[in-house]
Design a protein around this motif. Structure first.
Motif, short mmCIF file in Angstrom:
data_model
loop_
_atom_site.label_atom_id
_atom_site.label_comp_id
_atom_site.label_asym_id
_atom_site.label_seq_id
_atom_site.Cartn_x
_atom_site.Cartn_y
_atom_site.Cartn_z
N GLY A 90 0.83 -1.18 0.00
CA GLY A 90 0.00 0.00 0.00
C GLY A 90 0.88 1.24 0.00
O GLY A 90 2.10 1.15 0.06
N GLN A 91 0.23 2.41 -0.03
CA GLN A 91 1.00 3.65 -0.17
C GLN A 91 1.58 4.14 1.13
O GLN A 91 2.36 5.09 1.14
CB GLN A 91 0.11 4.74 -0.80
CG GLN A 91 -0.84 5.43 0.17
CD GLN A 91 -2.13 4.67 0.40
OE1 GLN A 91 -2.23 3.48 0.13
NE2 GLN A 91 -3.13 5.38 0.87
N GLY A 92 1.21 3.49 2.23
CA GLY A 92 1.77 3.87 3.52
C GLY A 92 0.88 4.82 4.30
O GLY A 92 0.14 5.63 3.73
N THR A 93 0.95 4.71 5.63
CA THR A 93 0.25 5.62 6.53
C THR A 93 1.24 6.14 7.56
O THR A 93 1.91 5.34 8.23
CB THR A 93 -0.91 4.92 7.26
OG1 THR A 93 -1.88 4.47 6.31
CG2 THR A 93 -1.57 5.87 8.25
N ILE A 94 1.36 7.45 7.62
CA ILE A 94 2.25 8.07 8.61
C ILE A 94 1.47 8.27 9.90
O ILE A 94 0.43 8.94 9.91
CB ILE A 94 2.80 9.40 8.08
CG1 ILE A 94 3.67 9.16 6.85
CG2 ILE A 94 3.59 10.11 9.17
CD1 ILE A 94 4.10 10.42 6.14
N LEU A 95 1.96 7.67 10.97
CA LEU A 95 1.32 7.79 12.28
C LEU A 95 2.07 8.84 13.10
O LEU A 95 3.29 8.73 13.30
CB LEU A 95 1.33 6.45 13.00
CG LEU A 95 0.79 6.47 14.43
CD1 LEU A 95 -0.70 6.79 14.43
CD2 LEU A 95 1.06 5.15 15.13
N THR A 96 1.34 9.83 13.56
CA THR A 96 1.88 10.84 14.46
C THR A 96 1.25 10.64 15.82
O THR A 96 0.02 10.44 15.93
CB THR A 96 1.57 12.25 13.94
OG1 THR A 96 2.10 12.41 12.62
CG2 THR A 96 2.18 13.31 14.86
N VAL A 97 2.05 10.68 16.87
CA VAL A 97 1.56 10.52 18.24
C VAL A 97 1.84 11.81 19.00
O VAL A 97 3.00 12.22 19.14
CB VAL A 97 2.22 9.32 18.94
CG1 VAL A 97 1.64 9.14 20.34
CG2 VAL A 97 2.02 8.05 18.12
#
Lengths: 116, 111
Positions: free
Chosen positions: A107-114
């Motif tokens: 997939g194109q990726g998901t950037i997770l910010t916390v």
């Protein structure tokens, strides 16, 4: 042909909140499914994989994913986010059969910010 | 165990230059792969190999070549570099029908 769609290129959560990263796949044969994590300026590290055994798969760092054939989904969850979970996450599919030779479609990726 | 190693880590090329990206694995894996990663596009398979002397094209092979003379090494050759080849390149290896293990990547810029 296989394909993967990750819903949401960016997901932001507060520390301690539930993490849910969505992945839907398309495959003409029973799939093998993977979640990989990439920390900044590093390679990809396997979080977990589904290879036709238990539909609920547990991985490293408290992550888990559930394979739902009827929904063609393999969403990634973690009950409580930690600052160290901030990274990019990739869902990938392979059929590991015939002439696929383990080739992965990402997939194109998901950037997770916390957030603190 | 070093796993999958890639050299160089960074490289800047001028348009039309050539270079080889090196990939070595010490896990005795039969399968090896080259991917490129572009922002928001995930990873795309360039070439793969199922053993020494056996290679095949992936999804985006144009402008690249590979060879596999040993189990350990799987170099990727760029001929006549173009700005469209600016990317991060990852090499991976796997035992037959199992998890792929990735190298740290090579960041290539073509100017």
């Amino acid at each position: 042909a296989q394909s993967v769609t990750q819903l949401g290129s960016h997901v932001s959560v507060s520390e301690g909140a539930l993490v849910l990263l969505r992945c839907n796949y398309s495959s003409s044969v029973p799939p093998y499914l993977f979640w990989y994590v990439q920390y900044p300026n590093q390679g990809l590290q396997l979080l977990l994989k589904y290879t036709s055994a238990a539909t609920l798969v547990k991985g490293i760092n408290g992550f888990e994913a559930e394979f739902k054939k009827s929904e063609t989904s393999f969403h990634l969850t973690k009950p409580s986010a930690h600052m160290s979970d901030a990274a990019e996450y990739f869902c990938a599919v392979s059929d590991f059969g015939g002439t696929s030779y383990g080739k992965l479609t990402f997939g194109q990726g998901t950037i997770l910010t916390v957030h603190p | 165990n070093a796993g999958v190693t890639q050299t160089p880590k960074f490289r800047i090329l001028k348009i039309g230059q050539s270079m080889t990206l090196q990939c070595t694995q010490d896990m005795n894996h039969n399968y090896m792969y080259w991917y490129r990663q572009d922002p928001g596009m995930g990873l795309k398979l360039i070439y793969y190999s199922v053993g020494a002397g056996i290679t095949d094209k992936g999804e985006v092979p144009n402008g690249y070549n590979v060879s596999r003379s040993t189990t350990e090494d799987f170099p990727l050759r760029l001929e006549l570099a173009a700005p469209s080849q600016t990317s991060v390149y990852f090499c991976a290896s796997s035992p037959v029908s199992d998890t792929q293990y990735f190298g740290p990547g090579t960041r290539l810029t073509v100017l």
